[in-house]
Design an enzyme around this catalytic site. Sequence first.
Site, PDB file in Angstrom:
ATOM      1  N   ASP A 150      -3.303   2.038   7.226  1.00 32.02           N
ATOM      2  CA  ASP A 150      -4.142   1.066   6.529  1.00 32.02           C
ATOM      3  C   ASP A 150      -3.308   0.301   5.492  1.00 32.02           C
ATOM      4  O   ASP A 150      -2.732   0.907   4.586  1.00 32.02           O
ATOM      5  CB  ASP A 150      -5.284   1.850   5.845  1.00 32.02           C
ATOM      6  CG  ASP A 150      -6.402   0.959   5.358  1.00 32.02           C
ATOM      7  OD1 ASP A 150      -6.228  -0.271   5.345  1.00 32.02           O
ATOM      8  OD2 ASP A 150      -7.453   1.507   4.981  1.00 32.02           O
ATOM      9  N   GLY A 182      -7.317  -7.540  10.489  1.00 29.10           N
ATOM     10  CA  GLY A 182      -7.161  -8.726  11.336  1.00 29.10           C
ATOM     11  C   GLY A 182      -6.248  -9.792  10.763  1.00 29.10           C
ATOM     12  O   GLY A 182      -6.166 -10.905  11.301  1.00 29.10           O
ATOM     13  N   ASP A 200     -14.233  -4.317   6.709  1.00 34.04           N
ATOM     14  CA  ASP A 200     -15.015  -3.099   6.969  1.00 34.04           C
ATOM     15  C   ASP A 200     -16.439  -3.391   7.446  1.00 34.04           C
ATOM     16  O   ASP A 200     -17.116  -4.285   6.935  1.00 34.04           O
ATOM     17  CB  ASP A 200     -15.114  -2.255   5.697  1.00 34.04           C
ATOM     18  CG  ASP A 200     -13.790  -1.596   5.357  1.00 34.04           C
ATOM     19  OD1 ASP A 200     -12.751  -1.988   5.925  1.00 34.04           O
ATOM     20  OD2 ASP A 200     -13.802  -0.681   4.522  1.00 34.04           O
TER      21      ASP A 200
END
Length: 414
Positions: free
Chosen positions: A170, A217, A238
């Site tokens: 992440d 993205g 999210d």
Amino acid sequence: MNSIRRATLRAAALRLALNCLTLCLAFICFAALSFAPGSRAQSPQVPQIAATPPMGWNSWNHFARKIDDATVRAQADAMVASGMRDAGYIYINIDDTWEGDRDAQGFIHSNSKFPDMKALADYVHGKGLKLGIYSSPGAKTCAGYEGSLNHEDQDAQTYAAWGIDYLKYDLCSFRDVMKTAATPEAAHQMMADAYVKMRDALKKAGRPIVYSFCQYGLDAVWQWGPAAGANLWRTTGDISDHYARMETIGFSQAGLAKFAGPGHWNDPDMLEVGNGGMNTEEYKTHMSLWVILAAPLLAGNDLSTMTPETIALLTNREVIAVDQDPAGKQGDRVWAEGPMEIWSKPMADGSQAVGMFNRHSAPMTFSVDFAKLGFSGAVKVRDLWADKDLGAMSGAYRATVPGHGVILLRVWPR
Ligand code: GAL
């Protein structure tokens, strides 16, 4: 005359030689592709990683920071007891907040919520499941825990030693590092390099680990993610357990189909089914859209307290089969008129999965025109959620779709 015949013969000989050369080159290319290490054409003994969209569970959507060893074990137990494992859900993924301190050598340890990660992996593996973990290319994860920056090799080795099978990586605080770049292009390169660095570290560590990019993205990740090693990449920010958010994410995936395929998938984020913020029709829309998108199916609810209805939504075999189709083709929107949309997904057997979606809050009646889907002549139709054969049809199928709901069909040529 003779000179003309000689020229014709010479031209024919040249054509033959060229054809031979082309054939030889084609053969050499085919052989090289087939036998090169890591080529797509792998032997049946080495299954391709994430050959179909990964299925499992992730801790974040329901438990967020309140996740620990006992809860993960309970989820693994419930995955088996509920029938989800047998329906294809395999990964038990621990998201953020497991991380502890690094030791003097720089190796990461889990915090007190996870006393023994190797033992937990053994427990999960003992149930026929796989264990996933989470980190960041930055110094800190999004929840402020230890990230992998400058410890990529050590972390990959640690994951392999624990028996980890899946890594969600992440971006989080790596964005601060990117801010030091002189240009947007340089910032992009920094990010891509950071993801490649962990890809290489995982490769060196020698354990097959599904590699999941989470950077929301940015920079059209679908274009460069697969080459940077992604087995899946988040395409958006999210999700939350609200129809409006799920709808925004799900229906915005149009146009991404060509980037997905076996081993590399678009990820519109984890499921919210069973978390309570949407009604049954809305959760059906969520599942139907995700399977048409060939999206990873990572349940995000508490598996140990599921209602029979939630289990039914998550484990419908024919719905899951749409997602897990071996052809690995992502579906796309084929028609829209206001809030009414039709999406279809080509399946390996020549059939199509077809979703008639109604984004309006009140029921709407509309038709699927089979010719417009590419079928010539009669078709055979089945309603997957209703578990009902609708029989042979030609022309169109007209139906009333509930508000925020869907009718999910499978259509075969006759
Ligand atoms: C977000 C990510 C979520 C979850 C969370 C954990 O950036 O998109 O899925 O992983 O971080 O802190």
